[in-house]
Write an enzyme that holds these catalytic residues in place. Structure first.
Site, short mmCIF file in Angstrom:
data_model
loop_
_atom_site.label_atom_id
_atom_site.label_comp_id
_atom_site.label_asym_id
_atom_site.label_seq_id
_atom_site.Cartn_x
_atom_site.Cartn_y
_atom_site.Cartn_z
N SER A 24 6.82 1.31 -0.03
CA SER A 24 6.13 2.47 0.53
C SER A 24 7.04 3.69 0.41
O SER A 24 8.25 3.56 0.17
CB SER A 24 5.79 2.23 2.01
OG SER A 24 6.99 2.15 2.77
N ASP A 29 2.84 0.95 -2.50
CA ASP A 29 1.81 0.93 -1.47
C ASP A 29 0.89 2.15 -1.61
O ASP A 29 1.10 3.01 -2.45
CB ASP A 29 2.50 0.92 -0.10
CG ASP A 29 1.61 0.40 1.01
OD1 ASP A 29 0.45 0.02 0.74
OD2 ASP A 29 2.07 0.37 2.16
N HIS A 30 -0.10 2.20 -0.73
CA HIS A 30 -1.06 3.31 -0.71
C HIS A 30 -0.36 4.65 -0.79
O HIS A 30 0.72 4.83 -0.24
CB HIS A 30 -1.88 3.28 0.60
CG HIS A 30 -2.61 2.01 0.83
ND1 HIS A 30 -3.74 1.69 0.14
CD2 HIS A 30 -2.34 0.97 1.64
CE1 HIS A 30 -4.18 0.51 0.55
NE2 HIS A 30 -3.34 0.04 1.44
#
Length: 182
Positions: free
Chosen positions: A102, A149-150
């Protein structure tokens, strides 16, 4: 009252005794112990080897997971300790594994005290973590999907930095730095 407390304590202690089963043979402890002695590796395609999985090998791995009905666990990491723990678990209990970075995890790897105004710490930390995975994944003997990640719109500069690093890595090494980006 004292007798009731004593009975409660003895009964509770018996639950933790190795011979006490109370008719339940599949406790969480027993299942974890059994899992530790038996690996659950799925039948992997021939293209999927230990190390970071990219390109056609990644497509083959995802297709095999879909066809065989298994999920590839993904873990958001924040340092080499969590990266290593994921790969160790995959090696011990059955791989493959997805190591997911992330923006915040990347910054944590670089050091939370660093200036991150232009995402430079998040980019540098994520790249450092990805390089770590490339260096040690084969030693663990497991296929690793290296993933991000997003990413919300405001974080696109982080992804842009990772894409640029991956292109540079590909030009130099002949394979991408990351398996995929979300």
């Amino acid at each position: 009252m004292k007798l009731a407390i004593a009975a409660l304590l003895v009964g509770s202690a018996a639950a933790f005794a190795p011979t006490a089963s109370f008719g339940v043979h599949n406790s969480a402890l027993n299942m974890a112990t059994e899992a530790a002695t038996e690996k659950a590796f799925a039948k992997l395609p021939a293209t999927v080897k230990p190390g970071v999985v990219t390109g056609q090998a990644l497509v083959d791995l995802l297709d095999a997971a879909k066809e065989q009905g298994y999920a590839i666990p993904g873990v958001n990491i924040v340092g080499s300790n969590s990266i290593n723990a994921c790969m160790e678990a995959a090696a011990k209990y059955g791989g493959p594994i997805m190591v997911t970075f992330s923006k915040g995890g990347g910054q944590f790897i670089a050091g939370k005290s660093l200036n991150n105004d232009a995402d430079q710490a998040s980019i540098a930390g994520t790249i450092a973590g990805a390089r770590h995975v490339h260096e040690v994944a084969k030693l663990y003997g497991v296929p690793v999907v290296l993933h991000t990640d997003h990413c919300q719109k405001a974080w696109l500069p982080w992804i842009d930095g990772l894409l640029a690093a991956s292109e540079e890595h590909y030009a130099k090494e002949g394979f991408p730095l990351f398996s995929s980006h979300m």
